[in-house]
Design an enzyme around this catalytic site. Structure first.
Site, short mmCIF file in Angstrom:
data_model
loop_
_atom_site.label_atom_id
_atom_site.label_comp_id
_atom_site.label_asym_id
_atom_site.label_seq_id
_atom_site.Cartn_x
_atom_site.Cartn_y
_atom_site.Cartn_z
CB CYS A 131 -0.93 -0.02 1.22
SG CYS A 131 -1.93 1.48 1.36
CB CYS A 134 -0.44 2.43 4.11
SG CYS A 134 -1.94 1.79 3.38
CG ASP A 135 3.29 1.07 4.35
OD1 ASP A 135 2.87 1.55 5.43
OD2 ASP A 135 3.06 -0.09 4.00
#
Ligand code: NAP
Length: 308
Positions: A131, A134-135
């Site tokens: 993701c 997200c990261d």
């Protein structure tokens, strides 16, 4: 006989359980084959509102689980083996238990497709991610690889180029499944380097609990080479966990459940929340929001059934 059963124990399922529990519906959550869902496969979560210093994905899930338990949720281990939605009460069976329920909330999620390497599973959250939203932030100034040749890979490579010093887009063929406009956008980005036709044969170094390099194999010549990178984003698609509902619920061409008027499926009394019905946003906070919607919709449905 249960009022509401929730399939899936990720962010969407647990939020639905908190709301259903607080509505006194005594929900049962069937954990599924990946208890905790995708948050339990990640490390630091910095974009879930309410945690200014971030929170570990597994801790966030554990907190939600405790919160659901506090309001009377019962958890059952195991994955769904059989479902009969042809009439109410709906029948649901795992390998060990069988249940009947007046309302059903499906929050079984979507699993990121993986290449199939041992190291990939071991290093997820430690340099391997599925993701970018997200990261991505964790890879500021670092050289990374994005694996895949579809729209997701192009989109993630473009997004990650805002953070990384260089993005190596690794794809096993020289042709792309992605739309031309997305490929052109990525090609025009001078931080993105296209590496084709290469398969990722290994990710190192599991013994150091982090990513140092990937072994690339030219799929035409079979020659291998080492590419030093500090992160690997696997962007080869997702599979919604909807196999058990095939032929019973409406799905789009990729197998995602179709919802309307909030969280309703085509079967009255069956609601869907989270990634199982959303391949666009796929965020913890949107999954939580749709879990809340599904619980409110289920409560309203049950109220109408009981005439209250
Ligand atoms: P996808 O279109 O199925 O593409 C998956 C890519 O991963 C393909 O290039 C495939 O290679 C590769 N792949 C699959 N398994 C692999 C493996 N084991 N090892 C290495 N490579 C592998 O998936 P997606 O990119 O996630 O897109 C899914 C859907 O969402 C599509 O309909 C897409 O258009 C849509 N989408 C749209 C947007 C947008 O418009 N903004 C953004 C994201 C996604 P091969 O090509 O060789 O099979």
């Amino acid at each position: 006989m249960n009022d509401v059963i929730i399939i899936g124990s990720g962010c969407a399922g647990l939020t639905a359980a908190i709301y259903a529990g607080r509505a006194n519906l005594k929900p049962i959550v069937i954990d599924g084959f990946e208890p905790g869902g995708q948050l339990s496969l990640t490390t630091m979560v910095e974009n879930f509102p309410g945690f200014p210093d971030g929170i570990l994905g597994p801790d966030l899930i554990e907190n939600m689980r405790k919160q659901a338990e506090r309001f009377g949720t019962e958890f059952k281990a195991g994955a769904i083996a059989e479902v009969d939605l042809s009439k109410r009460p709906f029948k649901i069976a795992t390998a060990k238990d069988s249940f009947e329920t007046r309302a059903l909330i499906i929050a079984s999620g979507a699993s990121a497709r993986m290449i199939g390497l041992d190291a990939e599973r071991k290093l997820i959250g430690y340099g391997v991610s599925t993701c970018a939203t997200c990261d991505g932030y964790f890879f500021r100034g670092k050289e990374i690889a994005v694996v895949g040749g579809g729209d997701t890979a192009m989109e993630e490579a473009t997004f990650l180029s805002k953070f990384a010093s260089r993005v190596n887009l690794v794809h096993r063929r020289s042709e792309f499944r992605a739309s031309k406009i997305m490929v052109d956008r990525a090609r025009a980005n001078d931080k993105i380097r296209f590496l084709t036709p290469f398969a990722v044969d290994e990710i190192s170094d599991v013994t150091k609990n982090g990513v140092e390099n990937v072994t690339l194999r030219n799929t035409q010549t079979n020659e291998t080479s080492i590419l030093p990178v500090e992160g690997v984003f696997i962007a080869i698609g997702h599979e919604p966990n909807t196999k058990a509902f095939r032929g019973q619920l409406d799905m789009d061409e990729n197998g995602y459940l179709i919802t309307h008027d909030g969280s309703q499926t085509n079967v009255p009394g069956v609601f869907a929340a989270g990634d199982v019905q959303d391949h666009h946003y796929r965020q913890a906070v949107t999954a939580a929001g749709s879990g809340c919607m599904a619980a409110i919709d289920a409560e309203k449905f049950l109220g109408a059934l009981k005439g209250v």
